[in-house]
Scaffold this motif. Structure first.
Motif, PDB file in Angstrom:
ATOM      1  N   GLY A 195       0.815  -1.221   0.000  1.00 23.92           N
ATOM      2  CA  GLY A 195       0.000   0.000   0.000  1.00 23.92           C
ATOM      3  C   GLY A 195       0.841   1.260   0.000  1.00 23.92           C
ATOM      4  N   ILE A 196       1.812   1.323   0.916  1.00 18.00           N
ATOM      5  CA  ILE A 196       2.685   2.505   1.005  1.00 18.00           C
ATOM      6  C   ILE A 196       3.581   2.580  -0.226  1.00 18.00           C
TER       7      ILE A 196
ATOM      8  N   ILE B 203       3.026   1.507  -3.362  1.00 20.48           N
ATOM      9  CA  ILE B 203       2.324   1.990  -4.557  1.00 20.48           C
ATOM     10  C   ILE B 203       2.209   3.511  -4.515  1.00 20.48           C
ATOM     11  N   HIS B 204       1.898   4.038  -3.334  1.00 19.62           N
ATOM     12  CA  HIS B 204       1.812   5.497  -3.179  1.00 19.62           C
ATOM     13  C   HIS B 204       3.171   6.147  -3.446  1.00 19.62           C
ATOM     14  N   GLY B 205       4.242   5.471  -3.001  1.00 26.86           N
ATOM     15  CA  GLY B 205       5.583   6.030  -3.168  1.00 26.86           C
ATOM     16  C   GLY B 205       6.104   5.982  -4.587  1.00 26.86           C
TER      17      GLY B 205
ATOM     18  N   PHE C 293       4.602   7.133  -7.243  1.00 30.07           N
ATOM     19  CA  PHE C 293       4.240   8.355  -7.980  1.00 30.07           C
ATOM     20  C   PHE C 293       5.385   9.361  -7.903  1.00 30.07           C
TER      21      PHE C 293
ATOM     22  N   ASN D 158       8.447   8.753  -8.661  1.00 29.93           N
ATOM     23  CA  ASN D 158       9.754   8.119  -8.445  1.00 29.93           C
ATOM     24  C   ASN D 158      10.449   7.918  -9.791  1.00 29.93           C
TER      25      ASN D 158
ATOM     26  N   VAL E  79       6.683  -2.707  -7.021  1.00 34.78           N
ATOM     27  CA  VAL E  79       7.092  -1.707  -6.029  1.00 34.78           C
ATOM     28  C   VAL E  79       8.610  -1.696  -5.857  1.00 34.78           C
TER      29      VAL E  79
ATOM     30  N   SER F  45      11.056   1.341  -7.117  1.00 39.92           N
ATOM     31  CA  SER F  45      11.509   2.170  -5.998  1.00 39.92           C
ATOM     32  C   SER F  45      13.022   2.345  -5.929  1.00 39.92           C
TER      33      SER F  45
ATOM     34  N   MET G 192      10.526   4.937   1.099  1.00 45.51           N
ATOM     35  CA  MET G 192       9.208   5.344   1.596  1.00 45.51           C
ATOM     36  C   MET G 192       9.220   5.660   3.086  1.00 45.51           C
TER      37      MET G 192
END
Length: 430
Positions: free
Chosen positions: A171-172, A174-176, A178, A180, A249, A253, A274
């Motif tokens: 969850g975190i 996927i948000h991170g 954007f 990257n 991810v 990342s 993240m």
């Protein structure tokens, strides 16, 4: 890998699914993610998806066989049902036991890779890894001798913890993604060749093998006609989805250079962008809990396999005897795990484990194809599963021959030894 509850207990669909998920999401993903990226690069999610397709096809065969022949022997029972108690079936069942030992070595190796990141003992990472992985095998063996119920409680707790942490990571993460800059690493231009994508998926196939544990629990599943197939399908596809997202991810990342540098503990490293050092520590702790619980449960599972095979007269009956009120196979499994984990590199262990299970699953798919009328199965699906496993097995050996010669020699030697031991036992001893 979850331990089955008491024989008198019934297992619900939710519990059966958790057995499958817990079996797959053990130490595997923590151990092999970095290895998968090194082989497949930006195509790592595709590699995991390839492996997932083979797992899902095999799960179909397992579900049909589990309904037709519900038995706590699971895979051992299916192979004997298809081929009788022959040298061939004995060889494959012996290979299953050895594959459990190889898988245990993989989990121990992963534990040894993550643990020094929390606390260094000697200042030398390599030395610390060997100390940690040896200590965790010994500790898990002691716990197995002490109480199986403790093993079960540890696994029940670990399944919840690792899933919460991994889902939070997803969850975190996927948000991170954007914004990257590393997200472009997932572009098709960064994918390796289709052959390497397939090979990458096959080397890490060991991360999927745990769904076969549902077969051991099949006799106790409530309303089996509906729930057995659902347990296999839901658990496999949930894990395929989870692994693919984790791969996205991770690759999105971190730069490839960073992933390569932290190959043995890359999932913890992927949490840094993240959540910083806190995220790194949380994932490291999750890895230690997961690998420890997987070692605990797999030691029990491995000793049960050796007991079942010996009981079917495919290994000496001495293996049905007990030592300190536990099958003698438990101690043998632990000693062999210590030996393999301390002598082989992670890639060689993963290759040997994945190749072993691909061959075993090819045989199980063939049994389902052969007995399709008896088990009311669709021949084409089981045949396709057999062909996919067989092709993947051969492809893995051919590709790894040049890049990981030791791993190929290990798996071929294991298969040969299993055959020789079974042949000698069947022809000259039993």
């Amino acid at each position: 890998m979850p331990i089955q509850s008491k024989n008198t207990d019934k297992i619900s669909l939710r519990e059966a699914i958790s057995i499958g998920i817990g079996g797959m999401v053990g130490g595997g993903i923590f151990a092999v993610l970095g290895l998968a990226v090194s082989l497949a690069q930006g195509g790592t999610p595709i590699a995991f998806f390839f492996a997932g397709i083979i797992a899902s096809l095999t799960a179909y065969s397992y579900s049909k066989l589990s309904l037709a022949f519900p038995d706590r022997g699971g895979t051992v029972k299916f192979i004997n049902q298809g081929f009788g108690k022959t040298v061939f079936s004995g060889t494959i069942n012996n290979l299953l036991w050895v594959s459990y030992i190889v898988m245990l070595s993989l989990y121990a190796s992963a534990f040894g890779s993550y643990a020094p990141n929390l606390y260094q003992l000697t200042g030398k990472t390599s030395m610390d890894s060997h100390i940690y992985l040896s200590a965790i095998i010994v500790l898990a063996t002691v716990i197995n001798y002490y109480s199986i119920s403790v093993v079960s409680k540890i696994e029940s707790f670990a399944v919840i913890v690792k899933l919460i942490i991994l889902l939070a990571f997803v969850g975190i993460g996927i948000h991170g993604l954007f914004g990257n800059p590393n997200l472009e690493q997932l572009a098709i231009s960064n994918w390796e060749s289709p052959l390497l994508l397939l090979t990458g998926g096959m080397v890490i196939f060991v991360a999927y093998e745990g769904f076969e544990l549902i077969a051991n629990a099949a006799p106790d599943i409530v309303n089996p006609e509906k729930n057995v197939s659902k347990a296999y399908n839901y658990s496999v596809w949930f894990v395929v989805f989870l692994y693919v997202i984790i791969a996205i991810v991770t690759v999105g990342s971190l730069p490839f250079k960073t992933i390569a540098k932290a190959e043995d503990y890359v999932l913890a490293e992927a949490a840094k962008p993240m959540l910083g050092q806190v995220g790194f520590t949380i994932i490291t702790i999750a890895a230690l809990i997961s690998t420890f619980s997987a070692i605990n449960a797999s030691l029990y599972g491995g000793s049960r396999v050796s007991f079942e095979v010996a009981e079917d007269d495919e290994l000496p009956h001495h293996l049905t005897s007990t030592l300190w009120n536990k099958p003698i196979g438990l101690l043998i499994t632990a000693v062999l795990t210590l030996l393999i984990a301390n002598t082989l590199e992670l890639e060689s262990i993963s290759t040997a484990g994945s190749a072993g299970f691909l061959l075993i699953f090819a045989i199980v798919n063939y049994v389902a194809f052969k007995l399709s009328k008896q088990i009311s199965g669709k021949r084409i699906i089981s045949l396709f599963g057999f062909l996919m496993c067989a092709i993947a097995f051969i492809t893995l050996l051919i590709q790894q021959y040049t890049s990981n010669f030791v791993g190929v020699i290990v798996i071929l030697s294991i298969i040969l030894c299993c055959f020789v031991i079974e042949y000698v036992y069947k022809k000259h001893v039993s």
